[in-house]
Design a protein around this motif. Sequence first.
Motif, PDB file in Angstrom:
ATOM      1  N   TRP A  66      50.522 -29.274 110.104  1.00  0.00           N
ATOM      2  CA  TRP A  66      50.664 -29.333 108.656  1.00  0.00           C
ATOM      3  C   TRP A  66      49.380 -28.928 107.930  1.00  0.00           C
ATOM      4  CZ3 TRP A  66      53.893 -33.724 106.119  1.00  0.00           C
ATOM      5  CH2 TRP A  66      55.170 -33.772 106.699  1.00  0.00           C
TER       6      TRP A  66
ATOM      7  N   LYS B  73      53.525 -39.900 105.804  1.00  0.00           N
ATOM      8  CA  LYS B  73      53.305 -38.518 105.384  1.00  0.00           C
ATOM      9  C   LYS B  73      54.432 -38.105 104.433  1.00  0.00           C
ATOM     10  CE  LYS B  73      55.761 -36.474 109.330  1.00  0.00           C
ATOM     11  NZ  LYS B  73      55.690 -35.491 110.440  1.00  0.00           N
ATOM     12  N   LYS B  74      54.110 -37.125 103.588  1.00  0.00           N
ATOM     13  CA  LYS B  74      55.077 -36.681 102.595  1.00  0.00           C
ATOM     14  C   LYS B  74      55.186 -35.162 102.619  1.00  0.00           C
ATOM     15  CE  LYS B  74      53.788 -40.532  99.550  1.00  0.00           C
ATOM     16  NZ  LYS B  74      53.269 -40.905  98.211  1.00  0.00           N
ATOM     17  N   ALA B  75      56.384 -34.678 102.316  1.00  0.00           N
ATOM     18  CA  ALA B  75      56.611 -33.232 102.265  1.00  0.00           C
ATOM     19  C   ALA B  75      57.852 -32.967 101.399  1.00  0.00           C
ATOM     20  CB  ALA B  75      56.826 -32.658 103.656  1.00  0.00           C
TER      21      ALA B  75
ATOM     22  N   LEU C  76      59.950 -26.645 105.096  1.00  0.00           N
ATOM     23  CA  LEU C  76      59.109 -27.834 105.040  1.00  0.00           C
ATOM     24  C   LEU C  76      57.799 -27.465 104.361  1.00  0.00           C
ATOM     25  CD1 LEU C  76      58.363 -30.760 106.120  1.00  0.00           C
ATOM     26  CD2 LEU C  76      57.450 -29.580 108.121  1.00  0.00           C
TER      27      LEU C  76
ATOM     28  N   PRO D 198      54.359 -29.320 103.341  1.00  0.00           N
ATOM     29  CA  PRO D 198      53.554 -30.539 103.401  1.00  0.00           C
ATOM     30  C   PRO D 198      52.840 -30.840 102.085  1.00  0.00           C
ATOM     31  CG  PRO D 198      53.205 -29.210 105.368  1.00  0.00           C
ATOM     32  CD  PRO D 198      53.978 -28.361 104.399  1.00  0.00           C
ATOM     33  N   LEU D 199      52.795 -32.145 101.767  1.00  0.00           N
ATOM     34  CA  LEU D 199      52.139 -32.614 100.545  1.00  0.00           C
ATOM     35  C   LEU D 199      50.918 -33.473 100.830  1.00  0.00           C
ATOM     36  CD1 LEU D 199      55.339 -33.682  98.565  1.00  0.00           C
ATOM     37  CD2 LEU D 199      54.031 -31.562  98.269  1.00  0.00           C
TER      38      LEU D 199
ATOM     39  N   VAL E 108      48.544 -28.687 103.694  1.00  0.00           N
ATOM     40  CA  VAL E 108      49.124 -28.935 102.375  1.00  0.00           C
ATOM     41  C   VAL E 108      49.367 -27.614 101.649  1.00  0.00           C
ATOM     42  CG1 VAL E 108      48.715 -29.945 100.093  1.00  0.00           C
ATOM     43  CG2 VAL E 108      48.085 -31.216 102.161  1.00  0.00           C
TER      44      VAL E 108
END
Length: 208
Positions: free
Chosen positions: A176, A199-201, A112, A114-115, A178
Amino acid sequence: MKTFVIKDFLSSDEVDYALNFRENIEELHDNDGVYGNDVVTTGQQWLPNDNEFTKKLLTRMKMNQFLHNSKYDSVQVMHAYQAYDVHSDWHTQKNQVIINDPVKDPPSYTVLMPLTPGDYSTVVFEQQGKYNNFSEYKSANSPLHKHISDEDWQRYCSHCHAEDQQYLTLLQVFDWQVGDLFAFERTLFHCSANFNTEKKAIVGWLSN
């Protein structure tokens, strides 16, 4: 190693690339999850396993002693709209259809990356299973006398089925950051911690 973190795995350019990835976003209705079929849990942008970007990431992962034999089952940019409930990643699925063969390609780690910045966490439990649905684990095991505390359950997991608490003990909470990479064994049950905004990842499911 059940879990580990590689700090600053992604460069800022790689984060920007993933955030601006143009592939169609496929909606996931988690039929077996806590929300049922009426709620879109996540949007999924599937990345090719063998394009320049994903191959570069995998080459870098293989420099880690626990990932050196890894290959992708699949990889995506995840747009999480709702917090996932308890599950494992033994099987990789697209639209609820299993696409990996654990006998041919033994599952190893979920990775994973995180973005998006924010107060997001991923919760990993000590319990394991070679199936995705936690209901199968509950049917084969008894409740625990010492399980995850009420405080931690309410803080992280109040969106999950309430009865799941008595079957679970906490292994790790990954907060998280980034660009970091968080890896955990695919047999481990886990869930998203509660959150309020999308949220994005990048999420990859690896096998050996």
